[in-house]
Structure formats: C-alpha cells, structure tokens
Motif scaffolding. Structure first.
Motif, PDB file in Angstrom:
ATOM      1  N   ARG A  94       0.751  -1.166   0.049  1.00 49.89           N
ATOM      2  CA  ARG A  94       0.127  -0.027  -0.113  1.00 49.89           C
ATOM      3  C   ARG A  94       1.026   1.284   0.041  1.00 49.89           C
ATOM      4  O   ARG A  94       1.900   1.175   0.653  1.00 49.89           O
ATOM      5  CB  ARG A  94      -0.986  -0.034   1.225  1.00 49.89           C
ATOM      6  CG  ARG A  94      -1.874  -1.182   1.336  1.00 49.89           C
ATOM      7  CD  ARG A  94      -2.745  -0.979   2.248  1.00 49.89           C
ATOM      8  NE  ARG A  94      -3.940  -1.961   2.262  1.00 49.89           N
ATOM      9  CZ  ARG A  94      -4.710  -2.079   3.213  1.00 49.89           C
ATOM     10  NH1 ARG A  94      -5.087  -1.166   4.424  1.00 49.89           N
ATOM     11  NH2 ARG A  94      -5.571  -2.991   3.264  1.00 49.89           N
ATOM     12  N   GLN A  95       0.463   2.181  -0.823  1.00 50.75           N
ATOM     13  CA  GLN A  95       1.177   3.438  -0.722  1.00 50.75           C
ATOM     14  C   GLN A  95       0.738   4.145   0.401  1.00 50.75           C
ATOM     15  O   GLN A  95      -0.191   4.452   0.921  1.00 50.75           O
ATOM     16  CB  GLN A  95       0.825   4.313  -2.107  1.00 50.75           C
ATOM     17  CG  GLN A  95       1.420   3.583  -3.459  1.00 50.75           C
ATOM     18  CD  GLN A  95       1.101   4.590  -4.552  1.00 50.75           C
ATOM     19  OE1 GLN A  95       0.272   5.489  -4.514  1.00 50.75           O
ATOM     20  NE2 GLN A  95       1.620   4.099  -5.903  1.00 50.75           N
ATOM     21  N   GLN A  96       1.847   4.812   1.092  1.00 48.91           N
ATOM     22  CA  GLN A  96       1.497   5.475   2.066  1.00 48.91           C
ATOM     23  C   GLN A  96       1.459   7.031   1.803  1.00 48.91           C
ATOM     24  O   GLN A  96       2.016   7.461   1.065  1.00 48.91           O
ATOM     25  CB  GLN A  96       2.744   5.339   3.314  1.00 48.91           C
ATOM     26  CG  GLN A  96       2.896   3.972   3.761  1.00 48.91           C
ATOM     27  CD  GLN A  96       3.891   3.816   4.694  1.00 48.91           C
ATOM     28  OE1 GLN A  96       4.927   4.755   4.786  1.00 48.91           O
ATOM     29  NE2 GLN A  96       4.162   2.666   5.420  1.00 48.91           N
ATOM     30  N   LYS A  97       0.548   7.531   2.363  1.00 47.31           N
ATOM     31  CA  LYS A  97       0.292   8.873   2.174  1.00 47.31           C
ATOM     32  C   LYS A  97       1.546   9.725   2.966  1.00 47.31           C
ATOM     33  O   LYS A  97       2.179   9.205   4.063  1.00 47.31           O
ATOM     34  CB  LYS A  97      -1.214   9.384   3.270  1.00 47.31           C
ATOM     35  CG  LYS A  97      -2.189   8.898   2.402  1.00 47.31           C
ATOM     36  CD  LYS A  97      -3.437   9.501   2.990  1.00 47.31           C
ATOM     37  CE  LYS A  97      -4.770   8.881   2.383  1.00 47.31           C
ATOM     38  NZ  LYS A  97      -5.977   9.231   2.911  1.00 47.31           N
ATOM     39  N   PRO A  98       1.723  10.853   2.221  1.00 47.03           N
ATOM     40  CA  PRO A  98       2.924  11.416   2.793  1.00 47.03           C
ATOM     41  C   PRO A  98       2.602  12.278   4.082  1.00 47.03           C
ATOM     42  O   PRO A  98       1.559  12.777   4.166  1.00 47.03           O
ATOM     43  CB  PRO A  98       3.187  12.613   1.749  1.00 47.03           C
ATOM     44  CG  PRO A  98       2.109  12.793   0.983  1.00 47.03           C
ATOM     45  CD  PRO A  98       1.424  11.386   1.132  1.00 47.03           C
ATOM     46  N   SER A  99       3.671  12.003   4.944  1.00 47.26           N
ATOM     47  CA  SER A  99       3.321  12.999   6.295  1.00 47.26           C
ATOM     48  C   SER A  99       3.882  14.118   5.964  1.00 47.26           C
ATOM     49  O   SER A  99       4.129  14.727   4.971  1.00 47.26           O
ATOM     50  CB  SER A  99       4.097  12.329   7.426  1.00 47.26           C
ATOM     51  OG  SER A  99       5.688  12.263   7.038  1.00 47.26           O
ATOM     52  N   GLY A 100       3.703  15.261   7.172  1.00 45.73           N
ATOM     53  CA  GLY A 100       4.053  16.821   6.936  1.00 45.73           C
ATOM     54  C   GLY A 100       5.460  16.842   6.348  1.00 45.73           C
ATOM     55  O   GLY A 100       5.727  17.831   5.789  1.00 45.73           O
ATOM     56  N   ASP A 101       6.277  15.828   6.627  1.00 44.95           N
ATOM     57  CA  ASP A 101       7.942  16.039   6.600  1.00 44.95           C
ATOM     58  C   ASP A 101       8.050  15.905   5.251  1.00 44.95           C
ATOM     59  O   ASP A 101       9.152  16.293   4.459  1.00 44.95           O
ATOM     60  CB  ASP A 101       8.677  15.378   7.338  1.00 44.95           C
ATOM     61  CG  ASP A 101       8.598  15.391   8.929  1.00 44.95           C
ATOM     62  OD1 ASP A 101       7.922  16.653   9.241  1.00 44.95           O
ATOM     63  OD2 ASP A 101       8.715  14.594   9.837  1.00 44.95           O
ATOM     64  N   GLU A 102       7.106  14.995   4.319  1.00 45.59           N
ATOM     65  CA  GLU A 102       7.900  14.566   2.976  1.00 45.59           C
ATOM     66  C   GLU A 102       6.856  15.457   1.966  1.00 45.59           C
ATOM     67  O   GLU A 102       7.104  14.956   0.974  1.00 45.59           O
ATOM     68  CB  GLU A 102       7.183  13.156   2.800  1.00 45.59           C
ATOM     69  CG  GLU A 102       8.074  12.252   3.897  1.00 45.59           C
ATOM     70  CD  GLU A 102       7.472  10.637   3.948  1.00 45.59           C
ATOM     71  OE1 GLU A 102       6.780  10.467   3.187  1.00 45.59           O
ATOM     72  OE2 GLU A 102       7.835   9.899   4.591  1.00 45.59           O
ATOM     73  N   ARG A 103       6.133  16.415   2.159  1.00 44.65           N
ATOM     74  CA  ARG A 103       5.505  17.147   1.568  1.00 44.65           C
ATOM     75  C   ARG A 103       6.397  18.075   0.711  1.00 44.65           C
ATOM     76  O   ARG A 103       7.492  18.478   1.441  1.00 44.65           O
ATOM     77  CB  ARG A 103       4.302  17.888   1.916  1.00 44.65           C
ATOM     78  CG  ARG A 103       3.410  16.929   2.572  1.00 44.65           C
ATOM     79  CD  ARG A 103       2.023  17.623   3.012  1.00 44.65           C
ATOM     80  NE  ARG A 103       0.992  16.808   3.237  1.00 44.65           N
ATOM     81  CZ  ARG A 103      -0.142  16.909   3.610  1.00 44.65           C
ATOM     82  NH1 ARG A 103      -0.476  18.156   3.752  1.00 44.65           N
ATOM     83  NH2 ARG A 103      -0.968  16.130   3.982  1.00 44.65           N
ATOM     84  N   VAL A 104       6.290  18.444  -0.591  1.00 49.18           N
ATOM     85  CA  VAL A 104       7.066  19.281  -1.297  1.00 49.18           C
ATOM     86  C   VAL A 104       6.713  20.637  -0.993  1.00 49.18           C
ATOM     87  O   VAL A 104       5.439  21.192  -1.003  1.00 49.18           O
ATOM     88  CB  VAL A 104       6.987  19.166  -3.021  1.00 49.18           C
ATOM     89  CG1 VAL A 104       7.605  20.020  -3.633  1.00 49.18           C
ATOM     90  CG2 VAL A 104       7.236  17.556  -3.126  1.00 49.18           C
ATOM     91  N   ASP A 105       7.847  21.403  -0.708  1.00 49.80           N
ATOM     92  CA  ASP A 105       7.684  22.894  -0.572  1.00 49.80           C
ATOM     93  C   ASP A 105       7.647  23.681  -1.618  1.00 49.80           C
ATOM     94  O   ASP A 105       8.626  23.620  -2.780  1.00 49.80           O
ATOM     95  CB  ASP A 105       8.906  23.350   0.436  1.00 49.80           C
ATOM     96  CG  ASP A 105       8.592  24.845   0.813  1.00 49.80           C
ATOM     97  OD1 ASP A 105       7.624  25.465   0.627  1.00 49.80           O
ATOM     98  OD2 ASP A 105       9.592  25.570   0.984  1.00 49.80           O
ATOM     99  N   PRO A 106       6.684  24.377  -2.187  1.00 48.72           N
ATOM    100  CA  PRO A 106       6.607  24.965  -3.564  1.00 48.72           C
ATOM    101  C   PRO A 106       7.833  26.065  -3.792  1.00 48.72           C
ATOM    102  O   PRO A 106       8.249  26.188  -4.969  1.00 48.72           O
ATOM    103  CB  PRO A 106       5.253  25.526  -3.516  1.00 48.72           C
ATOM    104  CG  PRO A 106       4.690  25.209  -2.371  1.00 48.72           C
ATOM    105  CD  PRO A 106       5.356  24.590  -1.432  1.00 48.72           C
TER     106      PRO A 106
END
Length: 124
Positions: A4-16
C-alpha cells in the motif's frame, strides 16, 4: 499482499518555494552547459508580442490620435506605434468584429484629455 502506498506525512510534502528555486537552478545550469532546447517559432512569436520597452514610452500625441482615427479601429496602428504589440495584434485578430472600434474609442477618451509636453509628446 499488495504494497500500500503510504500517504506523505507533513515532513515529506514538497515545499513549492523550494521547488521553484530548484527549477531555476536547473535552468541556470542548463544555460551554463548550453543544453537548453531551441525556442520554437511559437515561443519566439509570443516573446516578440509581449516584449515591451522598459517603462512607459513617449509618443507624439498628434500622431497617436491620427493613427487611432484613421486606421486604429481596423488594424490597431496606434497601439503598434505606442509599443503595445500584443494589443495591436488583438485589434488585427478581431478586426471583423466591433471590438476594435469600442477599444479605439476608449483609447481616444484616455488620450484626448492628456496634456502634451513641450515637444507635443505624451507618456503611454
């Protein structure tokens, strides 16, 4: 079992903002190495139409008004004269409608009350 693909946590999100900086660095590196793709004719046309002189341009008030009255409603010659290539092109593109006529009347209402300087020029 399926992974299962895990949803990205707050640390793994891309900063625009960080992403935009990285993209600009990549473009700069490609320029240094000379590996940028060549511009297509469409890109060159859009660049030409949207490129404008730095800041407002001083034009002859009399010539601008005469161009607007004589052929501005049809081909936008007064807009080409003042350096607004994209608007001039839009006048040409819609010459078969009544839009350029209305736009020319608005242009004249803006320019007629403008006082010219000593040389008879106005700032557009």
């Amino acid at each position: 079992m399926k992974d299962r693909q895990q949803k990205p946590s707050g640390d793994e999100r891309v900063d625009p903002i960080k992403m935009a900086v990285l993209e600009q660095e990549l473009i700069d590196l490609k320029k240094e190495q000379g590996i940028l793709p060549k511009a297509t004719w469409r890109t060159r046309l859009v660049d030409f139409l949207t490129r404008r002189t730095a800041g407002p341009r001083r034009v002859s008030r009399r010539a601008y008004i005469l161009l607007a009255l004589c052929c501005g409603w049809f081909c936008g010659a007064h807009r080409f004269y003042s350096g607004h290539r994209l608007l001039g092109f839009l006048y040409l593109a819609f010459c078969w409608t009544g839009i350029p006529v209305a736009m020319t009347l608005i242009d004249l209402m803006v320019v007629l009350p403008m006082p010219p300087d000593e040389e008879g020029k106005i700032l557009l």
